[in-house]
Design an enzyme around this catalytic site. Sequence first.
Site, PDB file in Angstrom:
ATOM      1  N   HIS A 193     -63.918 -38.380  -8.134  1.00 21.33           N
ATOM      2  CA  HIS A 193     -63.425 -37.752  -9.276  1.00 21.33           C
ATOM      3  C   HIS A 193     -62.086 -38.162  -9.540  1.00 21.33           C
ATOM      4  CE1 HIS A 193     -61.752 -34.482 -11.459  1.00 21.33           C
ATOM      5  NE2 HIS A 193     -60.727 -34.135 -10.491  1.00 21.33           N
ATOM      6  N   ASN A 217     -57.231 -36.521 -15.985  1.00 21.94           N
ATOM      7  CA  ASN A 217     -58.274 -35.659 -15.328  1.00 21.94           C
ATOM      8  C   ASN A 217     -59.068 -34.857 -16.445  1.00 21.94           C
ATOM      9  OD1 ASN A 217     -59.811 -33.957 -13.955  1.00 21.94           O
ATOM     10  ND2 ASN A 217     -58.007 -33.399 -12.439  1.00 21.94           N
ATOM     11  N   CYS A 222     -63.506 -29.048 -11.435  1.00 24.75           N
ATOM     12  CA  CYS A 222     -63.378 -30.448 -11.249  1.00 24.75           C
ATOM     13  C   CYS A 222     -64.824 -30.867 -10.514  1.00 24.75           C
ATOM     14  CB  CYS A 222     -62.259 -31.024 -10.965  1.00 24.75           C
ATOM     15  SG  CYS A 222     -60.865 -30.602 -11.971  1.00 24.75           S
TER      16      CYS A 222
HETATM   17  O1  UT7 Z   1     -58.766 -31.942 -10.232  1.00 20.44           O
HETATM   18  C1  UT7 Z   1     -58.221 -31.128  -9.301  1.00 20.44           C
HETATM   19  C2  UT7 Z   1     -57.597 -31.887  -8.387  1.00 20.44           C
HETATM   20  N1  UT7 Z   1     -56.121 -31.914  -8.811  1.00 20.44           N
HETATM   21  C3  UT7 Z   1     -55.508 -32.981  -8.258  1.00 20.44           C
HETATM   22  O2  UT7 Z   1     -56.103 -33.538  -7.270  1.00 20.44           O
HETATM   23  C4  UT7 Z   1     -54.051 -33.018  -8.544  1.00 20.44           C
HETATM   24  C5  UT7 Z   1     -53.242 -33.210  -7.067  1.00 20.44           C
HETATM   25  N2  UT7 Z   1     -51.872 -33.033  -7.180  1.00 20.44           N
HETATM   26  C6  UT7 Z   1     -51.382 -34.499  -7.677  1.00 20.44           C
HETATM   27  O3  UT7 Z   1     -51.896 -35.250  -8.145  1.00 20.44           O
HETATM   28  C7  UT7 Z   1     -49.744 -34.466  -7.388  1.00 20.44           C
HETATM   29  O4  UT7 Z   1     -49.353 -33.423  -6.683  1.00 20.44           O
HETATM   30  C8  UT7 Z   1     -48.914 -34.410  -8.708  1.00 20.44           C
HETATM   31  C9  UT7 Z   1     -49.392 -35.608  -9.673  1.00 20.44           C
HETATM   32  C10 UT7 Z   1     -49.399 -33.069  -9.275  1.00 20.44           C
HETATM   33  C11 UT7 Z   1     -47.558 -34.268  -8.420  1.00 20.44           C
HETATM   34  O5  UT7 Z   1     -47.090 -35.576  -7.886  1.00 20.44           O
HETATM   35  P1  UT7 Z   1     -45.918 -35.182  -6.676  1.00 20.44           P
HETATM   36  O6  UT7 Z   1     -45.742 -36.394  -6.087  1.00 20.44           O
HETATM   37  O7  UT7 Z   1     -46.524 -34.102  -5.701  1.00 20.44           O
HETATM   38  O8  UT7 Z   1     -44.733 -34.585  -7.502  1.00 20.44           O
HETATM   39  P2  UT7 Z   1     -44.144 -33.268  -7.242  1.00 20.44           P
HETATM   40  O9  UT7 Z   1     -44.920 -32.257  -7.698  1.00 20.44           O
HETATM   41  O10 UT7 Z   1     -43.432 -33.195  -5.772  1.00 20.44           O
HETATM   42  O11 UT7 Z   1     -42.753 -33.613  -8.070  1.00 20.44           O
HETATM   43  C12 UT7 Z   1     -41.693 -34.267  -7.927  1.00 20.44           C
HETATM   44  C13 UT7 Z   1     -40.589 -34.281  -8.860  1.00 20.44           C
HETATM   45  C14 UT7 Z   1     -40.213 -32.955  -9.190  1.00 20.44           C
HETATM   46  O12 UT7 Z   1     -38.661 -33.009  -9.240  1.00 20.44           O
HETATM   47  P3  UT7 Z   1     -37.669 -32.831  -8.041  1.00 20.44           P
HETATM   48  O13 UT7 Z   1     -37.678 -31.239  -7.734  1.00 20.44           O
HETATM   49  O14 UT7 Z   1     -37.897 -33.702  -6.865  1.00 20.44           O
HETATM   50  O15 UT7 Z   1     -36.293 -32.912  -8.666  1.00 20.44           O
HETATM   51  C15 UT7 Z   1     -40.631 -32.462 -10.308  1.00 20.44           C
HETATM   52  O16 UT7 Z   1     -39.837 -31.559 -11.142  1.00 20.44           O
HETATM   53  O17 UT7 Z   1     -41.126 -34.750 -10.292  1.00 20.44           O
HETATM   54  C16 UT7 Z   1     -40.798 -33.791 -11.287  1.00 20.44           C
HETATM   55  N3  UT7 Z   1     -41.980 -33.658 -12.240  1.00 20.44           N
HETATM   56  C17 UT7 Z   1     -41.839 -34.539 -13.164  1.00 20.44           C
HETATM   57  N4  UT7 Z   1     -41.056 -35.425 -13.587  1.00 20.44           N
HETATM   58  C18 UT7 Z   1     -41.230 -35.979 -14.970  1.00 20.44           C
HETATM   59  C19 UT7 Z   1     -42.884 -32.867 -11.991  1.00 20.44           C
HETATM   60  N5  UT7 Z   1     -43.747 -33.070 -13.281  1.00 20.44           N
HETATM   61  C20 UT7 Z   1     -43.121 -34.165 -13.881  1.00 20.44           C
HETATM   62  C21 UT7 Z   1     -43.548 -34.915 -14.817  1.00 20.44           C
HETATM   63  N6  UT7 Z   1     -42.584 -35.982 -15.406  1.00 20.44           N
HETATM   64  N7  UT7 Z   1     -44.489 -34.853 -15.592  1.00 20.44           N
END
Ligand code: UT7
Length: 317
Positions: free
Chosen positions: A238, A268, A100
């Site tokens: 980005h 992204n 990225c």
């Molecule tokens: O290009 C390179 C740079 N990349 C980035 O910058 C990405 C950086 N990371 C992020 O943007 C965020 O961490 C994410 C958008 C990937 C995730 O957001 P988060 O607030 O960190 O969520 P999480 O991973 O902690 O997930 C929270 C909950 C989980 O459920 P539980 O364990 O709390 O019950 C996941 O299972 O959301 C659940 N979950 C989803 N639910 C519905 C994860 N993905 C999904 C989904 N739909 N697509």
Amino acid sequence: MPINKCSNESLSEFVDTSDEWISKRSGIKNRYFVSDGETTSDMAYNASCIAIKNANINKNDIDLIIVATTTPDHTFPSTATLVQKKLGINAVSFDVQAVCAGFIFALSVAKSMMSEKLYNNCLIIGADSMSKLLDWNDRSTSVLFGDGAGAIVLQKFECNKNIYDDWGILSNVIHSDGNFYDLLKTNGGVSSNQSTGFIEMTGKEVFKHAVDKLSSSFEEVLTFSKKNIDEIDWLIPHQANQRIILAVAEKMKIDINKVISTVKDHGNTSAASIPLALHKAIRTNKVKNGNLIGFNAIGGGLSWGASIVRIGKPQLL
Ligand code: UT7
């Protein structure tokens, strides 16, 4: 952009997710996917044609082509050589791979090569078919990425240094730290298991690094450029996550109205994200000739960096 638009609602038909979750956690609403048979070089070629037309130059003047991509048409040769072939021109052509952050790395390489006085017109393309690396059973990554390409032309001007030393790329900074290799990678590779693999990401960790490193590299490039944040007309970060964009803006104390965000429209797109956002900002009359623009990006590696560029053609002012 490829023509296949996929909304969060459409994605929810085959991924266990919802528009509400994706919008709230990332700000993404839509992304585009390549059609069957459409490749990264096809998108890169289309973006190049637009960039060459907008730069109002003869394609034969291009003497350097750099494609930033993680998703080449073939493992080798480079996608850049395919773009060169499709354009029907002679130019030194190669790819850079910084995921990225690839567009910033390409800008940095181009500036060095052009400073050596060997090249005058460089076509820089960010192009990625991230959909090819998505595991549709992994909802934590598959909802975030899309396909696309964007391109710019960098031209060298022979001009009076006193007047023009504040034009073009003022400074770039690039960084990488392989200690964070496992935070964002594919689980495949030519020399490891002869496959392309799928994206794996420790989202929360990457999020924290993104806010920290996008901000610190931008501070660094401001210092190198002898500029302060108030002099920046537009920051084009980005486009990975709207929450990251907002957090960086807050940390940098830059007016959010000066920050270009298009992540809602295409998700992204990896190396394509900055040139796509730039294109949209120019098309919507936000970014104008002579504006001072900041770019910053982070991706797998981890690799990250920032640039400050005074955009446009000096003689048009
Ligand atoms: O290009 C390179 C740079 N990349 C980035 O910058 C990405 C950086 N990371 C992020 O943007 C965020 O961490 C994410 C958008 C990937 C995730 O957001 P988060 O607030 O960190 O969520 P999480 O991973 O902690 O997930 C929270 C909950 C989980 O459920 P539980 O364990 O709390 O019950 C996941 O299972 O959301 C659940 N979950 C989803 N639910 C519905 C994860 N993905 C999904 C989904 N739909 N697509």
